[in-house]
Scaffold this motif. Sequence first.
Motif, PDB file in Angstrom:
ATOM      1  N   ILE A  79      33.599   2.232  58.724  1.00 45.33           N
ATOM      2  CA  ILE A  79      34.725   1.456  59.258  1.00 45.33           C
ATOM      3  C   ILE A  79      35.559   0.921  58.092  1.00 45.33           C
ATOM      4  CG2 ILE A  79      35.415  -0.434  60.786  1.00 45.33           C
ATOM      5  CD1 ILE A  79      33.760   1.749  62.091  1.00 45.33           C
ATOM      6  N   ALA A  80      34.861   0.487  57.051  1.00 47.17           N
ATOM      7  CA  ALA A  80      35.588  -0.010  55.880  1.00 47.17           C
ATOM      8  C   ALA A  80      36.399   1.112  55.248  1.00 47.17           C
ATOM      9  CB  ALA A  80      34.608  -0.593  54.876  1.00 47.17           C
ATOM     10  N   LEU A  81      35.765   2.293  55.082  1.00 44.37           N
ATOM     11  CA  LEU A  81      36.450   3.401  54.413  1.00 44.37           C
ATOM     12  C   LEU A  81      37.590   3.956  55.259  1.00 44.37           C
ATOM     13  CD1 LEU A  81      33.460   5.470  52.990  1.00 44.37           C
ATOM     14  CD2 LEU A  81      34.935   3.897  51.770  1.00 44.37           C
ATOM     15  N   GLY A 132      43.598   9.128  50.008  1.00 39.06           N
ATOM     16  CA  GLY A 132      43.167  10.365  50.651  1.00 39.06           C
ATOM     17  C   GLY A 132      41.705  10.654  50.389  1.00 39.06           C
ATOM     18  N   ILE A 133      41.265  10.430  49.143  1.00 44.27           N
ATOM     19  CA  ILE A 133      39.865  10.700  48.818  1.00 44.27           C
ATOM     20  C   ILE A 133      38.955   9.740  49.587  1.00 44.27           C
ATOM     21  CG2 ILE A 133      38.174  10.612  46.948  1.00 44.27           C
ATOM     22  CD1 ILE A 133      40.478  11.680  45.141  1.00 44.27           C
ATOM     23  N   VAL A 134      39.363   8.480  49.670  1.00 43.39           N
ATOM     24  CA  VAL A 134      38.571   7.500  50.439  1.00 43.39           C
ATOM     25  C   VAL A 134      38.489   7.937  51.896  1.00 43.39           C
ATOM     26  CG1 VAL A 134      38.492   5.127  51.254  1.00 43.39           C
ATOM     27  CG2 VAL A 134      39.140   5.596  48.905  1.00 43.39           C
ATOM     28  N   ALA A 176      36.150  10.948  52.351  1.00 42.99           N
ATOM     29  CA  ALA A 176      34.746  10.531  52.247  1.00 42.99           C
ATOM     30  C   ALA A 176      34.334   9.810  53.526  1.00 42.99           C
ATOM     31  CB  ALA A 176      34.557   9.627  51.036  1.00 42.99           C
ATOM     32  N   GLY A 177      35.193   8.926  54.007  1.00 42.62           N
ATOM     33  CA  GLY A 177      34.872   8.162  55.213  1.00 42.62           C
ATOM     34  C   GLY A 177      34.687   9.058  56.422  1.00 42.62           C
ATOM     35  N   HIS A 178      35.528  10.071  56.523  1.00 43.57           N
ATOM     36  CA  HIS A 178      35.412  10.915  57.713  1.00 43.57           C
ATOM     37  C   HIS A 178      34.284  11.920  57.600  1.00 43.57           C
ATOM     38  CE1 HIS A 178      38.493   9.411  60.346  1.00 43.57           C
ATOM     39  NE2 HIS A 178      39.090   9.019  59.238  1.00 43.57           N
ATOM     40  N   TYR A 179      33.877  12.262  56.370  1.00 45.16           N
ATOM     41  CA  TYR A 179      32.640  13.039  56.245  1.00 45.16           C
ATOM     42  C   TYR A 179      31.486  12.215  56.819  1.00 45.16           C
ATOM     43  CZ  TYR A 179      28.418  15.080  54.513  1.00 45.16           C
ATOM     44  OH  TYR A 179      27.156  15.604  54.467  1.00 45.16           O
ATOM     45  N   ILE A 180      31.457  10.919  56.448  1.00 42.08           N
ATOM     46  CA  ILE A 180      30.373  10.062  56.947  1.00 42.08           C
ATOM     47  C   ILE A 180      30.457   9.924  58.465  1.00 42.08           C
ATOM     48  CG2 ILE A 180      29.405   7.738  56.828  1.00 42.08           C
ATOM     49  CD1 ILE A 180      30.333   7.643  53.948  1.00 42.08           C
TER      50      ILE A 180
END
Lengths: 176, 449
Positions: free
Chosen positions: B352-354, B379-381, B384-388
């Motif tokens: 949620i934070a990412l 974009g990188i954040v 990463a967040g959506h991979y999680i």
Amino acid sequence: MEASKVIHAIYNDDDVLMNAVKKVKAAKHQIEEIYTPFPVHGLDKAMGLAPTRLAICAFLYGCVGLAVSILMMNFIMIEDWPQDIGGKPSFSYLENMPAFVPIMFELTVFFAAHLMVITFFLRSKMWPFKNAENPDPRTTDDHFLMELPINGNEAELQSLLSETGAVEINVVDKAN
Amino acid sequence: MYTLSNRLKIVSIILIIVGAGLWGTSYYSSHHVTIDNVKTMLAEEASHGNHDVSHAAENTHHNDTDASHAEAVDNHGDEHAEHVMHQIHNRPYSALYVAALFFMMIALGVLAFYAIQFAAQAGWSPLLFRVMEGITYYVLPGALIVVAVAVFAGDHIFVWMNPDMVNPESDKFDKLVAGKSAWLNTTGFVIRALVFIGGWSLYRFYARKFSLAQDEAPEGDRSNFKKSFRIAAAFLVFFIYTESIMSWDWIMSVDPHWFSTLFGWYVFAGMMVCAITVIALITIYLKSKGLLEKVNDSHIHDLAKFMFGFSIFWTYLWFSQFMLIWYSNIPEEVTYFVTRIEDYNLPFFGMIALNFLFPLLLLMNSDYKRIPWFVVLTGIVILAGHYIDVFNMIMPATVGDRWFIGMPEIGSILFFAGLFMLIVFYSISKQPLTAKGNPFIKESEHFHY
């Protein structure tokens, strides 16, 4: 010294006006104000106006709204009259937080939107029953008016403005 | 015209090899974990003291997929050890599947975004069409790989693929899964998958063909553009149905007892954020090479606005799904979030934070949306967040609390990242970077905010 004599150049097309503004700025003349019937895209940049700080206000007002909603829900639902929210662990704001999120969101938007509009009106010196400031009623219909102060360069401005495609050029003495 | 540089080719191939190596090693070693290893491991964990807590949590959520689990109180130790062994075996499959899905959905999201540009006759974006077309080249291989991994993994990921689940004679018989077997069966799964992939690829093939043909068309001939417009509209209808069904089949069915009616939208929102982020990243990359010289900071600004907007849209859907289930607290629904909060606390709330707080705060200011390194950072954040996010969708159902982002996960990410880069940049290098025949290309060149 504030010039009391101003020149009003009237245009009937926003593209012509935009080009005129660029030419006037290129000739290093001061533009006092421009009255338009609708917002003209990019006009503020062409006039060299400082960027608006309204967005910063909006952010701060949103933060106020968020804080108000948290304090309000905490007082109403937890402290003053503790509510049983769907059998969840009661008497704790944090554990019932998901139920309050819609209200937190709404009040954030509410505060940001309303206070931003009020700020805009105050900053533009507009309030109810105020008389209109625009010098020519046609600027509320289909004409654009550029106002320039005259500092002893009336003839020069006259010729420059007629070159830019102004449909009408009037010299007005504001002192009268 | 972009040419695929040797450096990029080598980097991609190294990523693929290293990724495959890492994943292969972890696959090999996890398959040598026997029940005795697991028992020793569990005994060691128990001696560290905090095992009871996680054990209890696991029991609550695994009762629903493993009906036999609760009955066998006598030899519970063995049952549990076997269960944990299965989770350990499942992990490499799931890791591979999560990464495959993540990269496939990026390409699929770009395909939908591209179709929207045509259906809406957008004037700002034609300069970016060749970048989008390049990314969508990954849809066909990427989606086929996802289905191949799903079938290869079988009941390591999809419990309902285990024939015992629907066999009334078996002690693993599950009445609910059996009731859904008319839809959830391997044959149907593969047929539906092939229909979806066929439809998406067909649109991609013709859209690309018409886009290239429009470049060669004589002045004033817009027939190819009109055809693009029509197939884009038809595709969007097909897409929103198939995307929903795809999300039930490929993602939601890993928890065959649980369902959510807005799951398709939720997956769609996540896919769109990643898609637009990748368009922005590749555009900025190509621009930094001195290509795409007509793309100005207003285009980047618009892409960043979409990243910002879809991040909030994703959060809205995430929260809508969460709040209703949390509020009503119905046991068969709420187990989904109980598992995630108890066993996946950090990835669940960290995401949620990412995915929300970072994009919200970093991209809120209008000026920051036009600074390339700022957009790249955000974009990188977001990626990463959506991979999680995808990780949280799959892993709790397959590996339970035995999760970690380690060798199999990182290996799979590297492998698919390499493959994605290779395929996408190969396709981008095939054609000129400006869709010069598009009727809106002038408007796009002059686009400014």
